[in-house]
Structures are given as C-alpha cells and as structure tokens.
Scaffold this active site. Structure first.
Site, mmCIF file in Angstrom:
data_model
loop_
_atom_site.group_PDB
_atom_site.id
_atom_site.type_symbol
_atom_site.label_atom_id
_atom_site.label_comp_id
_atom_site.label_asym_id
_atom_site.label_seq_id
_atom_site.Cartn_x
_atom_site.Cartn_y
_atom_site.Cartn_z
ATOM 1 N N LYS A 1 0.816 -1.201 0.000
ATOM 2 C CA LYS A 1 0.000 0.000 0.000
ATOM 3 C C LYS A 1 0.854 1.256 0.000
ATOM 4 O O LYS A 1 0.410 2.328 -0.400
ATOM 5 C CB LYS A 1 -0.861 0.041 1.283
ATOM 6 C CG LYS A 1 -1.770 -1.133 1.446
ATOM 7 C CD LYS A 1 -2.406 -1.080 2.869
ATOM 8 C CE LYS A 1 -3.197 -2.331 3.132
ATOM 9 N NZ LYS A 1 -3.456 -2.511 4.566
ATOM 10 N N GLY A 2 2.089 1.119 0.497
ATOM 11 C CA GLY A 2 2.910 2.297 0.745
ATOM 12 C C GLY A 2 3.158 3.173 -0.477
ATOM 13 O O GLY A 2 3.307 4.386 -0.359
ATOM 14 N N ASP B 1 14.243 -0.562 1.789
ATOM 15 C CA ASP B 1 14.855 -0.735 3.105
ATOM 16 C C ASP B 1 15.895 -1.863 2.975
ATOM 17 O O ASP B 1 17.007 -1.622 2.515
ATOM 18 C CB ASP B 1 13.706 -1.074 4.068
ATOM 19 C CG ASP B 1 14.049 -0.889 5.519
ATOM 20 O OD1 ASP B 1 15.217 -1.081 5.860
ATOM 21 O OD2 ASP B 1 13.158 -0.573 6.309
HETATM 22 C C1 PRP Z 1 7.291 -1.549 3.155
HETATM 23 C C2 PRP Z 1 7.585 -0.505 2.100
HETATM 24 C C3 PRP Z 1 8.270 -1.301 1.016
HETATM 25 C C4 PRP Z 1 9.007 -2.380 1.783
HETATM 26 C C5 PRP Z 1 10.440 -2.004 1.905
HETATM 27 O O1 PRP Z 1 6.112 -2.217 2.793
HETATM 28 O O2 PRP Z 1 6.386 0.080 1.629
HETATM 29 O O3 PRP Z 1 7.319 -1.888 0.162
HETATM 30 O O4 PRP Z 1 8.408 -2.437 3.098
HETATM 31 O O5 PRP Z 1 11.126 -2.922 2.705
HETATM 32 P P1 PRP Z 1 12.267 -3.888 2.171
HETATM 33 O O6 PRP Z 1 13.171 -3.095 1.278
HETATM 34 O O7 PRP Z 1 12.958 -4.291 3.460
HETATM 35 O O8 PRP Z 1 11.628 -5.032 1.484
HETATM 36 P P2 PRP Z 1 5.295 -3.123 3.801
HETATM 37 O O9 PRP Z 1 5.703 -4.548 3.606
HETATM 38 O O10 PRP Z 1 5.397 -2.570 5.192
HETATM 39 O O11 PRP Z 1 3.804 -2.998 3.266
HETATM 40 P P3 PRP Z 1 2.959 -1.654 3.074
HETATM 41 O O12 PRP Z 1 3.499 -0.973 1.857
HETATM 42 O O13 PRP Z 1 1.559 -2.143 2.860
HETATM 43 O O14 PRP Z 1 3.122 -0.825 4.322
HETATM 44 MN MN MN Z 2 5.261 -1.400 0.776
#
Ligand code: PRP
Ligand code: MN
Ligand code: MG
Length: 175
Positions: free
Chosen positions: A41-42, A101
């Site tokens: 969703k981010g 990340d």
């Molecule tokens: C978060 C962010 C990225 C991912 C980055 O998404 O939006 O998609 O983590 O992290 P990484 O580089 O360690 O893989 P999340 O899984 O929290 O889902 P969201 O977007 O729904 O919040």
């Molecule tokens: Mn995400």
C-alpha cells in the site's frame, strides 16, 4: 497512544522533489509510453503525485506483496498477494515504491517481473534507506531522498498501518 512525530521533509520539499523527478523521467523516456507499477500500500501516495508530473502516455497497474515471517526483521521471502491486472511484455516498466529498506521486496519483484519480458524495467522510490540494505544487487535508478535509519512515517509509510496519510515525511521520536 500519542506518537510524537518530527517533520523530516516538509510537504513543500516533497512536492518540489517529485515535480523534478517527474521531469527527469519524462525526459528519459521521451517519445515512449510508460507503464507505472505501484506497490501497495505504501507506494500509493507517491505514485499518484509522481504520475501527475510525468508528461508521457502513461498506464498504471498495482501489485501487492507481503514478506513472510513474524517480527520486524524481514525474512527475505516475498509472497504476491495481488498480481498485476495487465501483461507487461514489451512495455517500459517503472516500479514505484515509497521506500527501499532491506531491498528484499524489490529484489524478488524485479526477478519475477523480468521473467515476463518487459522492454525495460527500472525502479523509482520516494525514499532510500541504504544503511539497511541486505540485497546489494538492487539498483535504484530514481531516488527522491536518501534517509537515515530512523522510523519514518507519512506519504504512504505506516506505523502499525497508521500515519500513511500525513502530507509530509516524519520521524517517530523515541519517548
Ligand atoms: C514496506 C515498504 C516497502 C518495503 C520495503 O512495505 O512500503 O514496500 O516495506 O522494505 P524492504 O526493502 O525491506 O523489502 P510493507 O511490507 O510494510 O507494506 P505496506 O506498503 O503495505 O506498508
Ligand atoms: Mn510497501
Ligand atoms: Mg508497511
């Protein structure tokens, strides 16, 4: 529970940078249609603002992925929760994320999507947190801001699903 949130990047700074990024992308892909893939969703808030700043014939699709495993440390195993609606074969694809990340989500996604034979595939992120990178092979072509290893919220980024709608990028202060 009241979290104290400090502004890291103001609404104005973010808007200015996204406008610049839209211009760079428009010039890089000049004369070609571009297919944006928003990672839910981010990525939603950034995708909407960026798309409005790109002056190319543009199409949009959405994908939702989740990391397996409990806890805050990502396992590195990614599951597709919602796949794309459209094929990407032969298209110039730009994946749009809110933050990179560890790089686990994107390194997996890029491998999966490359197998579908896009004409090209690149990555655009609002934020990059390079200190946390595990997957060093993830190459990010377009980064709006590099941020330190702090707990960041707003502009799509959540803390326990909250604060995605903040119009700026903030840091949760330790109390
Ligand atoms: C978060 C962010 C990225 C991912 C980055 O998404 O939006 O998609 O983590 O992290 P990484 O580089 O360690 O893989 P999340 O899984 O929290 O889902 P969201 O977007 O729904 O919040
Ligand atoms: Mn995400
Ligand atoms: Mg999240």
């Amino acid at each position: 529970m009241n979290d104290k949130i400090r502004v890291l990047l103001s609404e104005e700074e973010v808007a200015k940078r996204i406008k610049e990024m839209g211009e760079v992308i428009s010039s890089d892909y000049e004369g070609r249609p571009l297919h944006l893939i928003c990672i839910l969703k981010g990525g939603v808030f950034f995708t909407c603002e960026l798309a409005k700043r790109i002056s190319l014939p543009l199409t949009l699709d959405f994908m939702s992925v989740s990391s397996y495993g409990a806890g805050t440390v990502s396992s590195g195993i990614v599951k597709i929760v919602k796949d794309l609606d459209e094929p990407i074969e032969g298209k110039d694809v730009l994946i749009v994320e809110d933050i990179i990340d560890s790089g686990n989500t994107l390194s997996y996604l890029i491998e999966v999507l490359k197998q579908r034979n896009p004409r090209s595939i690149e990555l655009c992120t609002l934020l990059d947190k390079p200190e946390r990178r595990v997957k060093k092979q993830v190459t990010v072509k377009y980064t709006c801001f590099t941020v330190p290893d702090q707990f960041i919220v707003g502009y799509g980024l959540d803390y326990d699903q909250k604060y995605r709608n903040l119009p700026y990028i903030g840091v949760i202060e330790q109390q």
